[in-house]
Design a protein around this motif. Structure first.
Motif: not given
Length: 220
Positions: A169-184, A193-205
């Motif tokens: 995206i950046q090389q094409a001149g676009g703008s991207i901001e990313t957030h990667t959640y630890t342990g998610a 889907r309780p097997e993957v749901y992360q309530p704290d990360a989901a709320a922040d996202a």
């Protein structure tokens, strides 16, 4: 609660009667109750939100069937449906402003990126761990800023894949901001889907998503 719109999908309106427009794009399960709930949540937050039915009525809870539907998706037809949905939403009397947000999850995240390269109506994109091997957006046509939401332990969209997306995206001149959640993991936002749901990360996202959309669509 939203309503089913024939040949359109699921539409939810804010209690205030009007607001910025947001398209919500499904995971590979189809237009399931979870996506309708997310659409309702956007309406509760003040947006006019619509989730198009990209599988034309088909849904599943089986990973094998979801994979079949995912790979059978006709990208050309889906692109037309995305453009038609954006036009429908922009022309809806409850929508304010002339730019729309697009938010997608899993398959829908990649399609959200595609939608933003197809239409100048899009003013903001939120990509939740987007993936589809047959969807290759032309980022030279991307004009909207992107917010990317990812999980550290996602085996489908790895940290390396996130870095590659940022670079493309950046090389094409676009703008991207990313957030990667630890342990998610992949689909950590999906509270059905309780097997993957992360309530704290989901709320922040969710908070980051609303802030991003409000900021980018406020001047539309």
């Amino acid at each position: 609660m939203g309503t089913e719109i024939a040949n359109r999908g699921y539409l939810a309106l804010p209690s205030g009667g009007s607001g910025p427009g947001v398209v919500v794009l499904q995971e590979w399960w189809g237009l399931v109750p979870h996506i309708k709930t997310v659409t309702d949540r956007f309406a509760e937050a003040g947006f006019v939100a619509i989730a198009p039915d990209l599988y034309d009525g088909e849904t599943t809870t089986s990973p094998d069937e979801a994979g079949r539907l995912f790979m059978a998706l006709n990208i050309e037809q889906t692109a037309r449906k995305l453009e038609e949905t954006l036009q429908y939403l922009q022309e809806h009397p409850a929508v304010t402003g002339d730019r729309l947000g697009v938010v997608g999850f899993c398959m829908g995240g990649q399609l959200a990126l595609l939608a933003a390269t197809l239409s100048q109506r899009v003013g903001a994109v939120v990509d939740f761990y987007g993936i589809h091997p047959n969807v290759q957006p032309d980022f030279s046509k991307l004009r909207a800023p992107v917010l990317g939401i990812f999980g550290e332990n996602d085996g489908f969209v790895t940290p390396e894949a996130v870095r590659s997306l940022e670079a493309a995206i950046q090389q094409a001149g676009g703008s991207i901001e990313t957030h990667t959640y630890t342990g998610a993991d992949h689909a950590f936002f999906n509270d059905t889907r309780p097997e993957v749901y992360q309530p704290d990360a989901a709320a922040d996202a969710w908070d980051k998503t609303l802030s991003f959309l409000r900021r980018e669509l406020a001047t539309a």
